[in-house]
Design a protein around this motif. Structure first.
Motif: not given
Length: 511
Positions: A407-433
């Protein structure tokens, strides 16, 4: 009598004399005054030339230069028009000739296709002995029905007697995923002289535990096709190589089609490989070589959609609308269930001769990138490993139970997801998760680390999408992303992602 010949002589002389006068009047007489006209020009010139000063002679010479130039231009224009007319006429004649040749080739193609259909209509089963040892009638089964799927019918006959269960060798009865990776690497080195890193082996087997579609891409000559080929030899079930053609544009190129003329289904190697896998209990690999020579989402679209269904019992492809009595044994109502013991491996070159692989394809597959040839190393001689599918599948299931994503690493990865969305307008998506939850445990069971698995997914799934962005205007954002990776996961981790970001920064500097 002498009077007649005198008449004939005078008559002929008079005729040709008159004919000569006519030509003279029509063609020579209009030019009779030309010498006198030139005398007039000479007289005028003689009258005034003695009074020319320097400026007069200058303009005299200039006048004749311009006059000669004008006449030359007119003659050139006439010659150019004649040349264009002749060229146009020749081009038109060549076009007509080519059209005639095209019509002739189309007719010959029609004749060839007709001949091919006639040949396909011949019996596939000639020479099969019946109950009394007699040959069966062409195009008929032993029961007397027509064969609509000759290749699949042959596979039915080949596996009429079921194969014995695939058993592990005595020295590998309790082998793990990590052990399989090591053994495959040593097998490839010692028997095939192919050299893969242990990291590549881990990624490939973890990808097998994640999905049924794997894409191997990179520059030519780096061993993309050799990897699944070698793996087939390792499992003692040769991989089936299907060469994709640039003309492929729909599923009929991949699976075949029903011929209304011959009342036969024109089967492909790809379809035969899937059908044969339904009789086996081992690992089956089908390679779509050079898969991006044609648009993948055109000819492979049905498989991309089917394999998204959560219920594997719905992984069915319809081959024919209505079933017949003598259809292949594993066809149910004209449909074929894709077996779970098969993987589709596509190879792709990245050059100008190929199509770009779209996100629709990337998101549904696991991908590996080959950027250099393998480095030779020494390995002990290693035997192949015939592996039952159920055994490998149970290892994948056990890995997902033993190594769930923290859960710790997954939480950090979700933070990374938010960062990418904010700065690059790209999202991971449920399929990738979902792929992360499958890939990471399998990668750990293969001998890797959790952060190494996340690094690979981020690089191959997320940073891959950056290639379509204009990185020249994203230098500050890329530097911020590099810093964010260090903040979330620590320095020294996510090495592949840092290297990819560094490549983007170099590209932005060059631009």
């Amino acid at each position: 009598m002498n009077a007649y010949f005198q008449y004939l002589k005078d008559m002929i002389i008079a005729f040709f004399s008159n004919l000569g006068h006519w030509f003279n009047d029509r063609f020579a007489r209009p030019w009779a005054r030309v010498p006198g006209e030139f005398d007039d020009y000479r007289s005028i010139f003689s009258m005034y030339s003695g009074q020319f000063d320097f400026a007069g002679w200058f303009f005299y010479v200039l006048f004749w230069i311009l006059a000669i130039g004008l006449v030359g231009a007119i003659l050139y224009g006439i010659g150019y028009l004649i040349y264009r007319y002749v060229k146009f006429y020749k081009k038109q004649a060549d076009t007509d000739k080519l059209l005639h040749q095209i019509e002739q080739l189309n007719f010959e193609l029609y004749q060839a296709l007709t001949e091919k259909d006639r040949i396909l209509g011949l019996s596939f089963t000639k020479g099969i002995a019946g109950p009394e040892g007699e040959e069966e009638e062409e195009g008929k089964t032993p029961e007397g029905g027509e064969i609509r799927f000759p290749r699949l019918a042959q596979i039915d006959q080949q596996y009429a007697t079921p194969l014995p269960p695939t058993r592990l060798p005595e020295d590998a009865t309790d082998i793990t995923l990590s052990g399989i990776c090591e053994r495959f690497r040593n097998f490839a080195c010692s028997q095939m002289h192919l050299y893969y890193t242990i990291e590549q082996c881990r990624v490939f087997f973890a990808a097998m535990g994640t999905g049924k579609i794997i894409i191997l891409e990179g520059i030519s000559g780096t061993g993309k096709t050799s990897l699944p080929y070698c793996l087939g030899r390792f499992f003692r079930k040769n991989a089936v190589i299907c060469s994709v053609q640039p003309s492929w544009h729909d599923r009929s190129e991949l699976l075949g089609y029903y011929n209304d003329f011959t009342h036969r289904f024109t089967e492909t190697v790809f379809l035969s490989a899937i059908y044969e896998a339904t009789f086996r209990d081992d690992i089956n690999l089908v390679v779509l070589d050079e898969m991006n020579l044609a648009r993948i989402e055109y000819y492979f679209a049905e498989f991309l959609s089917i394999m998204e269904m959560p219920n594997v019992n719905e992984w069915k492809i319809t081959l024919i609308a209505a079933a017949a009595e003598n259809d292949p044994r594993h066809l149910r109502d004209g449909t074929l269930l894709i077996p779970q013991n098969i993987w589709f491996v596509g190879t792709a070159n990245n050059d100008d001769s190929t199509f770009t692989i779209t996100d629709k394809v990337y998101d549904r597959a696991m991908s590996m990138f080959f950027d250099n040839k393998g480095i030779p190393f020494e390995a002990p001689y290693t035997e192949a490993l015939p592996l039952p599918y159920n055994y490998l599948n149970n290892l994948f299931l056990q890995a997902k139970a033993d190594h769930p994503v923290s859960e710790t690493t997954l939480g950090k990865f979700k933070e990374l997801d938010s960062f990418v969305i904010d700065h690059f307008k790209l999202a991971f998506g449920n399929r990738i998760m979902k792929q992360i939850n499958d890939f990471v445990p399998c990668f750990i069971a293969c001998g890797g680390t959790e952060l190494g698995a996340f690094d690979y997914v981020f690089k191959s799934k997320i940073l891959k999408k950056f290639e379509v962005l204009n990185v020249a205007f994203l230098r500050d954002e890329l530097l911020a992303l590099d810093h964010e990776l260090n903040r979330l996961f620590g320095k020294g981790e996510f090495k592949m992602s840092h290297a990819k970001i560094k490549d983007f920064l170099k590209q932005s500097s060059a631009d």
